[in-house]
Design a protein around this motif. Structure first.
Motif, PDB file in Angstrom:
ATOM      1  N   ALA A   1     -22.517  36.133  24.692  1.00 24.64           N
ATOM      2  CA  ALA A   1     -23.717  36.251  23.858  1.00 24.64           C
ATOM      3  C   ALA A   1     -24.728  37.192  24.525  1.00 24.64           C
ATOM      4  O   ALA A   1     -24.762  37.293  25.759  1.00 24.64           O
ATOM      5  CB  ALA A   1     -24.347  34.880  23.663  1.00 24.64           C
TER       6      ALA A   1
ATOM      7  N   SER B   1     -25.435  37.910  28.777  1.00 30.73           N
ATOM      8  CA  SER B   1     -24.872  39.069  29.479  1.00 30.73           C
ATOM      9  C   SER B   1     -25.572  39.202  30.833  1.00 30.73           C
ATOM     10  O   SER B   1     -26.722  38.797  30.996  1.00 30.73           O
ATOM     11  CB  SER B   1     -25.057  40.346  28.661  1.00 30.73           C
ATOM     12  OG  SER B   1     -26.413  40.729  28.635  1.00 30.73           O
TER      13      SER B   1
ATOM     14  N   PRO C   1     -23.360  42.607  26.545  1.00 32.79           N
ATOM     15  CA  PRO C   1     -22.834  41.635  25.567  1.00 32.79           C
ATOM     16  C   PRO C   1     -21.481  42.089  25.018  1.00 32.79           C
ATOM     17  O   PRO C   1     -21.234  43.281  24.841  1.00 32.79           O
ATOM     18  CB  PRO C   1     -23.882  41.638  24.464  1.00 32.79           C
ATOM     19  CG  PRO C   1     -25.109  42.188  25.081  1.00 32.79           C
ATOM     20  CD  PRO C   1     -24.657  43.121  26.159  1.00 32.79           C
ATOM     21  N   THR C   2     -20.610  41.125  24.763  1.00 28.17           N
ATOM     22  CA  THR C   2     -19.301  41.401  24.165  1.00 28.17           C
ATOM     23  C   THR C   2     -19.056  40.363  23.078  1.00 28.17           C
ATOM     24  O   THR C   2     -19.913  39.518  22.814  1.00 28.17           O
ATOM     25  CB  THR C   2     -18.170  41.300  25.206  1.00 28.17           C
ATOM     26  OG1 THR C   2     -18.085  39.946  25.652  1.00 28.17           O
ATOM     27  CG2 THR C   2     -18.383  42.232  26.383  1.00 28.17           C
ATOM     28  N   LYS C   3     -17.873  40.407  22.517  1.00 25.91           N
ATOM     29  CA  LYS C   3     -17.504  39.423  21.506  1.00 25.91           C
ATOM     30  C   LYS C   3     -17.544  38.007  22.080  1.00 25.91           C
ATOM     31  O   LYS C   3     -17.918  37.058  21.403  1.00 25.91           O
ATOM     32  CB  LYS C   3     -16.103  39.757  20.994  1.00 25.91           C
ATOM     33  CG  LYS C   3     -15.679  38.983  19.784  1.00 25.91           C
ATOM     34  CD  LYS C   3     -14.464  39.647  19.185  1.00 25.91           C
ATOM     35  CE  LYS C   3     -13.351  38.681  18.954  1.00 25.91           C
ATOM     36  NZ  LYS C   3     -12.177  39.305  18.363  1.00 25.91           N
ATOM     37  N   GLY C   4     -17.225  37.869  23.356  1.00 26.45           N
ATOM     38  CA  GLY C   4     -17.192  36.555  23.983  1.00 26.45           C
ATOM     39  C   GLY C   4     -18.431  36.205  24.791  1.00 26.45           C
ATOM     40  O   GLY C   4     -18.583  35.073  25.234  1.00 26.45           O
TER      41      GLY C   4
END
Length: 90
Positions: free
Chosen positions: A9, A13, A4-7
């Motif tokens: 969810a 992922s 998961p990253t900021k962009g």
């Protein structure tokens, strides 16, 4: 993307999608069967963020690279491994 990253969810992922795919492979399935079960599972568990077929295939690629799934005669199978594959050194 893989995690998961900021962009991306958490439920989108590639590792999370891959885990959701592996849960559908309780027996060998075609890619189409795995895709249909995966979509049904996500709906039943209220994961409403969209996952395209392309993203599904990327998750399969990650699983294959990790040695978690294999494709034999057009059937996806989950690779089972012993938990004690690498004995600890003493």
């Amino acid at each position: 993307m893989i995690t998961p990253t900021k962009g991306i969810a958490p439920d989108r992922s590639l590792l999370a999608v891959g885990a959701q795919i592996v849960m559908q492979l309780d027996e060998p399935r075609t890619v189409s069967q795995a895709w249909a079960r995966f979509k049904r599972w996500r709906t039943e568990h209220r994961h409403y963020s969209p996952v395209s077929f392309e993203w599904f295939v990327l998750a399969l690629d990650v699983l294959y690279a990790m040695g978690t799934v294999e494709l034999h005669q057009d059937l996806l199978t989950r690779v089972r491994r012993d938990t004690d594959a690498a004995p600890s050194e003493r």
